[in-house]
Scaffold this motif. Sequence first.
Motif, short mmCIF file in Angstrom:
data_model
loop_
_atom_site.label_atom_id
_atom_site.label_comp_id
_atom_site.label_asym_id
_atom_site.label_seq_id
_atom_site.Cartn_x
_atom_site.Cartn_y
_atom_site.Cartn_z
N ILE A 1 0.84 -1.20 0.00
CA ILE A 1 0.00 0.00 0.00
C ILE A 1 0.87 1.25 0.00
CG2 ILE A 1 -1.75 1.31 1.25
CD1 ILE A 1 -2.73 -1.46 2.36
N GLN A 2 1.95 1.24 0.79
CA GLN A 2 2.85 2.40 0.83
C GLN A 2 3.48 2.63 -0.54
OE1 GLN A 2 3.34 4.66 3.47
NE2 GLN A 2 4.14 5.74 1.70
N TYR A 3 3.85 1.55 -1.22
CA TYR A 3 4.41 1.67 -2.57
C TYR A 3 3.38 2.33 -3.50
CZ TYR A 3 6.00 0.37 -7.23
OH TYR A 3 6.38 0.40 -8.55
N ASN A 4 2.13 1.89 -3.41
CA ASN A 4 1.08 2.47 -4.25
C ASN A 4 0.85 3.94 -3.92
OD1 ASN A 4 0.68 0.06 -5.61
ND2 ASN A 4 -0.98 -0.59 -4.26
N ILE A 5 0.93 4.30 -2.64
CA ILE A 5 0.79 5.70 -2.24
C ILE A 5 1.92 6.52 -2.85
CG2 ILE A 5 0.99 7.29 -0.28
CD1 ILE A 5 -0.60 5.20 1.37
N ASP A 6 3.14 6.03 -2.72
CA ASP A 6 4.30 6.74 -3.27
C ASP A 6 4.18 6.95 -4.78
OD1 ASP A 6 5.36 6.79 -0.71
OD2 ASP A 6 6.73 5.11 -1.06
N ARG B 1 -6.94 10.88 -8.18
CA ARG B 1 -5.79 10.36 -7.44
C ARG B 1 -5.84 10.78 -5.97
NH1 ARG B 1 -2.33 11.95 -12.45
NH2 ARG B 1 -2.05 9.92 -13.45
N GLU B 2 -6.21 12.04 -5.71
CA GLU B 2 -6.32 12.51 -4.34
C GLU B 2 -7.37 11.71 -3.56
OE1 GLU B 2 -4.48 14.61 -2.60
OE2 GLU B 2 -3.19 15.03 -4.30
N GLU B 3 -8.46 11.41 -4.22
CA GLU B 3 -9.50 10.60 -3.59
C GLU B 3 -8.97 9.19 -3.30
OE1 GLU B 3 -13.92 8.93 -4.67
OE2 GLU B 3 -13.32 10.88 -5.47
N ALA B 4 -8.24 8.63 -4.25
CA ALA B 4 -7.66 7.30 -4.05
C ALA B 4 -6.64 7.32 -2.91
CB ALA B 4 -7.01 6.82 -5.34
N LEU B 5 -5.86 8.40 -2.83
CA LEU B 5 -4.88 8.51 -1.75
C LEU B 5 -5.55 8.50 -0.38
CD1 LEU B 5 -2.36 11.14 -3.14
CD2 LEU B 5 -1.83 8.79 -2.47
N ARG B 6 -6.66 9.19 -0.26
CA ARG B 6 -7.38 9.18 1.03
C ARG B 6 -7.76 7.75 1.40
NH1 ARG B 6 -9.12 14.10 -0.94
NH2 ARG B 6 -10.94 13.29 -2.02
N GLY B 7 -8.26 7.00 0.44
CA GLY B 7 -8.65 5.62 0.70
C GLY B 7 -7.45 4.74 1.04
N MET B 8 -6.35 4.93 0.32
CA MET B 8 -5.16 4.12 0.59
C MET B 8 -4.57 4.44 1.96
SD MET B 8 -3.09 3.71 -3.01
CE MET B 8 -3.37 5.34 -3.71
N ARG B 9 -4.61 5.71 2.34
CA ARG B 9 -4.09 6.09 3.66
C ARG B 9 -4.93 5.48 4.77
NH1 ARG B 9 -2.78 11.84 1.21
NH2 ARG B 9 -0.55 11.54 0.84
N GLU B 10 -6.22 5.46 4.57
CA GLU B 10 -7.10 4.83 5.55
C GLU B 10 -6.83 3.33 5.62
OE1 GLU B 10 -11.84 4.05 6.05
OE2 GLU B 10 -11.21 6.05 5.39
#
Length: 75
Positions: A15-20, A52-61
């Motif tokens: 998940i961290q890789y995907n966030i990066d 992407r910003e919306e996806a980032l919120r989901g990935m961070r959660e």
Amino acid sequence: MKNKLDNRKDNVDRIQYNIDRTILNCELADEMIEKTDDPKMQETLKEKNDRREEALRGMREEIRDEALDKERGYK
């Protein structure tokens, strides 16, 4: 045929890789927005970055949940 066990040991790292990568893609799109004179392309890139910003919120959660579960020893 046996089912594969659900191996979640690397979920936080994945998940961290995907966030990066998503953050990098946002930054690259921002650079392209600055460079291009095509309003349609600028709008397309801005819309992609919004998604992407919306996806980032989901990935961070999701990464928070995975990290908490890993701490608790659930996975």
